[in-house]
Design a protein around this motif. Structure first.
Motif, PDB file in Angstrom:
ATOM      1  N   GLU A   1     -37.590   5.942 -30.669  1.00 19.28           N
ATOM      2  CA  GLU A   1     -38.995   5.531 -30.704  1.00 19.28           C
ATOM      3  C   GLU A   1     -39.452   5.065 -29.323  1.00 19.28           C
ATOM      4  O   GLU A   1     -40.556   5.393 -28.887  1.00 19.28           O
ATOM      5  CB  GLU A   1     -39.186   4.421 -31.737  1.00 19.28           C
ATOM      6  N   ASP A   2     -38.600   4.300 -28.631  1.00 19.60           N
ATOM      7  CA  ASP A   2     -38.940   3.827 -27.288  1.00 19.60           C
ATOM      8  C   ASP A   2     -39.221   4.988 -26.341  1.00 19.60           C
ATOM      9  O   ASP A   2     -40.186   4.956 -25.575  1.00 19.60           O
ATOM     10  CB  ASP A   2     -37.801   2.986 -26.702  1.00 19.60           C
ATOM     11  N   GLU A   3     -38.364   6.002 -26.390  1.00 19.49           N
ATOM     12  CA  GLU A   3     -38.524   7.154 -25.494  1.00 19.49           C
ATOM     13  C   GLU A   3     -39.823   7.905 -25.792  1.00 19.49           C
ATOM     14  O   GLU A   3     -40.522   8.345 -24.875  1.00 19.49           O
ATOM     15  CB  GLU A   3     -37.320   8.088 -25.612  1.00 19.49           C
ATOM     16  N   ILE A   4     -40.139   8.060 -27.051  1.00 19.86           N
ATOM     17  CA  ILE A   4     -41.388   8.741 -27.424  1.00 19.86           C
ATOM     18  C   ILE A   4     -42.581   7.976 -26.865  1.00 19.86           C
ATOM     19  O   ILE A   4     -43.469   8.566 -26.237  1.00 19.86           O
ATOM     20  CB  ILE A   4     -41.501   8.879 -28.954  1.00 19.86           C
ATOM     21  N   LEU A   5     -42.610   6.664 -27.072  1.00 22.35           N
ATOM     22  CA  LEU A   5     -43.732   5.869 -26.586  1.00 22.35           C
ATOM     23  C   LEU A   5     -43.804   5.877 -25.059  1.00 22.35           C
ATOM     24  O   LEU A   5     -44.897   5.958 -24.489  1.00 22.35           O
ATOM     25  CB  LEU A   5     -43.634   4.445 -27.131  1.00 22.35           C
ATOM     26  N   ARG A   6     -42.672   5.824 -24.400  1.00 17.35           N
ATOM     27  CA  ARG A   6     -42.675   5.888 -22.924  1.00 17.35           C
ATOM     28  C   ARG A   6     -43.198   7.237 -22.430  1.00 17.35           C
ATOM     29  O   ARG A   6     -43.965   7.299 -21.466  1.00 17.35           O
ATOM     30  CB  ARG A   6     -41.273   5.643 -22.375  1.00 17.35           C
ATOM     31  N   ARG A   7     -42.780   8.319 -23.067  1.00 15.85           N
ATOM     32  CA  ARG A   7     -43.250   9.650 -22.661  1.00 15.85           C
ATOM     33  C   ARG A   7     -44.758   9.788 -22.858  1.00 15.85           C
ATOM     34  O   ARG A   7     -45.460  10.339 -22.016  1.00 15.85           O
ATOM     35  CB  ARG A   7     -42.542  10.747 -23.453  1.00 15.85           C
ATOM     36  N   ILE A   8     -45.250   9.308 -23.987  1.00 14.76           N
ATOM     37  CA  ILE A   8     -46.689   9.365 -24.239  1.00 14.76           C
ATOM     38  C   ILE A   8     -47.422   8.516 -23.206  1.00 14.76           C
ATOM     39  O   ILE A   8     -48.438   8.933 -22.647  1.00 14.76           O
ATOM     40  CB  ILE A   8     -47.015   8.935 -25.683  1.00 14.76           C
ATOM     41  N   HIS A   9     -46.896   7.343 -22.906  1.00 18.04           N
ATOM     42  CA  HIS A   9     -47.511   6.481 -21.886  1.00 18.04           C
ATOM     43  C   HIS A   9     -47.531   7.179 -20.531  1.00 18.04           C
ATOM     44  O   HIS A   9     -48.549   7.152 -19.831  1.00 18.04           O
ATOM     45  CB  HIS A   9     -46.770   5.147 -21.800  1.00 18.04           C
ATOM     46  N   ASP A  10     -46.423   7.800 -20.157  1.00 17.49           N
ATOM     47  CA  ASP A  10     -46.374   8.501 -18.877  1.00 17.49           C
ATOM     48  C   ASP A  10     -47.435   9.602 -18.819  1.00 17.49           C
ATOM     49  O   ASP A  10     -48.099   9.786 -17.801  1.00 17.49           O
ATOM     50  CB  ASP A  10     -44.987   9.108 -18.639  1.00 17.49           C
ATOM     51  N   GLY A  11     -47.592  10.337 -19.909  1.00 15.91           N
ATOM     52  CA  GLY A  11     -48.603  11.389 -19.950  1.00 15.91           C
ATOM     53  C   GLY A  11     -50.014  10.837 -19.858  1.00 15.91           C
ATOM     54  O   GLY A  11     -50.853  11.377 -19.126  1.00 15.91           O
ATOM     55  N   LEU A  12     -50.277   9.758 -20.570  1.00 14.96           N
ATOM     56  CA  LEU A  12     -51.615   9.159 -20.530  1.00 14.96           C
ATOM     57  C   LEU A  12     -51.893   8.462 -19.214  1.00 14.96           C
ATOM     58  O   LEU A  12     -53.046   8.316 -18.809  1.00 14.96           O
ATOM     59  CB  LEU A  12     -51.770   8.135 -21.668  1.00 14.96           C
ATOM     60  N   ASN A  13     -50.859   8.032 -18.532  1.00 15.79           N
ATOM     61  CA  ASN A  13     -51.011   7.296 -17.275  1.00 15.79           C
ATOM     62  C   ASN A  13     -51.137   8.225 -16.077  1.00 15.79           C
ATOM     63  O   ASN A  13     -51.240   7.762 -14.950  1.00 15.79           O
ATOM     64  CB  ASN A  13     -49.831   6.340 -17.089  1.00 15.79           C
ATOM     65  N   SER A  14     -51.157   9.535 -16.300  1.00 16.41           N
ATOM     66  CA  SER A  14     -51.314  10.480 -15.200  1.00 16.41           C
ATOM     67  C   SER A  14     -52.784  10.566 -14.794  1.00 16.41           C
ATOM     68  O   SER A  14     -53.684  10.223 -15.564  1.00 16.41           O
ATOM     69  CB  SER A  14     -50.788  11.861 -15.601  1.00 16.41           C
ATOM     70  N   ALA A  15     -53.007  11.027 -13.585  1.00 17.35           N
ATOM     71  CA  ALA A  15     -54.360  11.053 -13.018  1.00 17.35           C
ATOM     72  C   ALA A  15     -55.330  11.918 -13.813  1.00 17.35           C
ATOM     73  O   ALA A  15     -56.521  11.617 -13.877  1.00 17.35           O
ATOM     74  CB  ALA A  15     -54.292  11.539 -11.573  1.00 17.35           C
ATOM     75  N   ASP A  16     -54.855  12.983 -14.415  1.00 15.46           N
ATOM     76  CA  ASP A  16     -55.759  13.915 -15.104  1.00 15.46           C
ATOM     77  C   ASP A  16     -55.860  13.682 -16.617  1.00 15.46           C
ATOM     78  O   ASP A  16     -56.407  14.502 -17.341  1.00 15.46           O
ATOM     79  CB  ASP A  16     -55.339  15.359 -14.833  1.00 15.46           C
ATOM     80  N   ALA A  17     -55.388  12.536 -17.109  1.00 17.75           N
ATOM     81  CA  ALA A  17     -55.385  12.274 -18.548  1.00 17.75           C
ATOM     82  C   ALA A  17     -56.761  11.885 -19.087  1.00 17.75           C
ATOM     83  O   ALA A  17     -57.002  11.978 -20.282  1.00 17.75           O
ATOM     84  CB  ALA A  17     -54.371  11.192 -18.889  1.00 17.75           C
ATOM     85  N   GLY A  18     -57.639  11.415 -18.233  1.00 20.48           N
ATOM     86  CA  GLY A  18     -58.970  11.036 -18.691  1.00 20.48           C
ATOM     87  C   GLY A  18     -59.093   9.612 -19.183  1.00 20.48           C
ATOM     88  O   GLY A  18     -60.127   9.230 -19.715  1.00 20.48           O
ATOM     89  N   VAL A  19     -58.032   8.832 -19.039  1.00 18.38           N
ATOM     90  CA  VAL A  19     -58.076   7.409 -19.395  1.00 18.38           C
ATOM     91  C   VAL A  19     -57.526   6.604 -18.217  1.00 18.38           C
ATOM     92  O   VAL A  19     -56.730   7.113 -17.427  1.00 18.38           O
ATOM     93  CB  VAL A  19     -57.276   7.090 -20.682  1.00 18.38           C
ATOM     94  N   SER A  20     -57.958   5.366 -18.116  1.00 17.85           N
ATOM     95  CA  SER A  20     -57.458   4.493 -17.051  1.00 17.85           C
ATOM     96  C   SER A  20     -56.043   4.020 -17.390  1.00 17.85           C
ATOM     97  O   SER A  20     -55.574   4.177 -18.528  1.00 17.85           O
ATOM     98  CB  SER A  20     -58.389   3.289 -16.890  1.00 17.85           C
ATOM     99  N   GLY A  21     -55.380   3.409 -16.416  1.00 18.71           N
ATOM    100  CA  GLY A  21     -54.049   2.864 -16.664  1.00 18.71           C
ATOM    101  C   GLY A  21     -54.055   1.796 -17.741  1.00 18.71           C
ATOM    102  O   GLY A  21     -53.165   1.746 -18.582  1.00 18.71           O
ATOM    103  N   GLY A  22     -55.066   0.943 -17.721  1.00 20.42           N
ATOM    104  CA  GLY A  22     -55.191  -0.090 -18.753  1.00 20.42           C
ATOM    105  C   GLY A  22     -55.425   0.502 -20.121  1.00 20.42           C
ATOM    106  O   GLY A  22     -54.877   0.032 -21.121  1.00 20.42           O
ATOM    107  N   GLU A  23     -56.252   1.538 -20.167  1.00 25.92           N
ATOM    108  CA  GLU A  23     -56.495   2.212 -21.442  1.00 25.92           C
ATOM    109  C   GLU A  23     -55.240   2.900 -21.940  1.00 25.92           C
ATOM    110  O   GLU A  23     -54.930   2.854 -23.134  1.00 25.92           O
ATOM    111  CB  GLU A  23     -57.631   3.225 -21.304  1.00 25.92           C
ATOM    112  N   ALA A  24     -54.480   3.530 -21.042  1.00 28.27           N
ATOM    113  CA  ALA A  24     -53.231   4.208 -21.430  1.00 28.27           C
ATOM    114  C   ALA A  24     -52.266   3.211 -22.066  1.00 28.27           C
ATOM    115  O   ALA A  24     -51.676   3.486 -23.113  1.00 28.27           O
ATOM    116  CB  ALA A  24     -52.588   4.867 -20.216  1.00 28.27           C
TER     117      ALA A  24
END
Length: 107
Positions: free
Chosen positions: A60-83
């Motif tokens: 579960e930790d790895e899944i959440l970290r991977r999703i966070h990494d994807g959302l925290n990328s520059a082209d994700a459309g959300v800010s770091g705080g939002e991610a």
């Protein structure tokens, strides 16, 4: 003018947009719109995370970290705080403990 907005925005989301003096850094209309996007995205990611958990990634930790990494990328459309908020909300929706994600904006 009446404020007929019916959705309660949690304090944890307001914190994403609150400055050091506890004032909103964006107009309330922007915060409301961003909250709706982030809440919808967290809910949408529930099924994706469950599929990953049962098929590909057992942790579960790895899944959440991977999703966070994807959302925290520059082209994700959300800010770091939002991610960070989205992943914390996703963990809450799944009933999973959330691993440390670092500070908002940190990749």
């Amino acid at each position: 003018m009446s404020d007929d907005y019916q959705i309660d925005i949690p304090p944890s989301f307001f914190a994403v947009y609150t400055d050091a003096r506890q004032r909103l850094a964006e107009p309330i209309a922007v915060v409301r719109a961003r909250y709706e996007v982030c809440e919808d995205l967290a809910n949408h990611l529930v099924q994706h995370a469950q599929v990953l958990h049962h098929v590909e990634v057992p942790s579960e930790d790895e899944i959440l970290r991977r999703i966070h990494d994807g959302l925290n990328s520059a082209d994700a459309g959300v800010s770091g705080g939002e991610a960070r908020w989205i992943v914390l909300r996703l963990a809450e929706l799944l009933g999973w403990p959330c691993p440390p994600l670092g500070e908002p904006g940190a990749a």
